[in-house]
Design a protein around this motif. Structure first.
Motif, PDB file in Angstrom:
ATOM      1  N   VAL A 160      38.824  33.564  34.070  1.00 47.55           N
ATOM      2  CA  VAL A 160      38.269  34.687  33.447  1.00 47.55           C
ATOM      3  C   VAL A 160      37.631  35.438  34.700  1.00 47.55           C
ATOM      4  O   VAL A 160      37.554  36.706  34.377  1.00 47.55           O
ATOM      5  N   MET A 161      36.922  34.987  35.599  1.00 49.15           N
ATOM      6  CA  MET A 161      36.330  35.776  36.357  1.00 49.15           C
ATOM      7  C   MET A 161      37.127  36.518  37.260  1.00 49.15           C
ATOM      8  O   MET A 161      37.090  37.743  37.719  1.00 49.15           O
ATOM      9  N   PHE A 162      38.265  35.936  37.573  1.00 48.72           N
ATOM     10  CA  PHE A 162      39.299  36.649  38.268  1.00 48.72           C
ATOM     11  C   PHE A 162      39.849  37.896  37.759  1.00 48.72           C
ATOM     12  O   PHE A 162      39.912  38.921  38.049  1.00 48.72           O
ATOM     13  N   VAL A 163      40.245  37.693  36.372  1.00 49.63           N
ATOM     14  CA  VAL A 163      40.619  38.758  35.667  1.00 49.63           C
ATOM     15  C   VAL A 163      39.592  39.913  35.332  1.00 49.63           C
ATOM     16  O   VAL A 163      39.814  41.055  35.656  1.00 49.63           O
ATOM     17  N   SER A 164      38.321  39.379  35.304  1.00 45.15           N
ATOM     18  CA  SER A 164      37.294  40.596  35.049  1.00 45.15           C
ATOM     19  C   SER A 164      37.035  41.407  36.018  1.00 45.15           C
ATOM     20  O   SER A 164      36.730  42.449  36.005  1.00 45.15           O
TER      21      SER A 164
END
Length: 155
Positions: free
Chosen positions: A35-39
């Motif tokens: 989720v952090m990577f995508v955001s």
């Protein structure tokens, strides 16, 4: 080429997802790491794409920008949908569990459900719920941007 407001909304809400996940305890690093990577990645790519369009540099690069627009928003939609599902799974992994201290200094955890189990206090749970909601909104924004870009491409 028209700049739609949905792209800037997805960037704004994507930044909120980034901030909310970063401020949580990250109970399941494998899921919330994605989720952090995508955001973070989509935030910076969207910023770069927006800067390219605003500065007019896009006019100097000979490419089919309508296709690039559709492709970028489709990939962002796919990645953000996965991030939304994983953030929702992390939030739901709390599973209504209740942590209770017993008199002999032991902890009793009741009602665990599922394969992934997290123990979140109310504040952390609320942060993860908000991140899930904003991830859903960003997914819808990227989907709307993709549909509008596809309509522009086919005109």
């Amino acid at each position: 080429m028209l700049l739609d407001h949905v792209s800037s909304s997805s960037q704004l809400f994507g930044g909120l997802v980034w901030i909310l996940v970063a401020s949580s305890n990250v109970p399941v690093p494998l899921l919330q790491g994605w989720v952090m990577f995508v955001s973070v990645t989509t935030f910076f790519l969207s910023s770069a794409y927006l800067a390219l369009l605003i500065t007019g540099l896009a006019d100097r690069i000979n490419t089919d920008w309508n296709f690039v627009d559709v492709f970028y928003h489709f990939m962002a939609l796919v990645f953000y949908f996965a991030a939304f599902v994983l953030e929702a799974a992390t939030t739901a992994a709390n599973g209504g569990a209740h942590v209770k201290s017993l008199p002999n200094n032991t902890i009793c955890i009741t009602s665990p459900r599922g394969n992934i189990f997290t123990v979140l206090d109310d504040r952390q749970y609320n942060i993860n719920v908000a991140a899930t909601i904003f991830a859903c909104i960003v997914t819808l924004c990227y989907g709307s941007s993709m549909v509008m870009a596809f309509k522009r491409w086919k005109m």
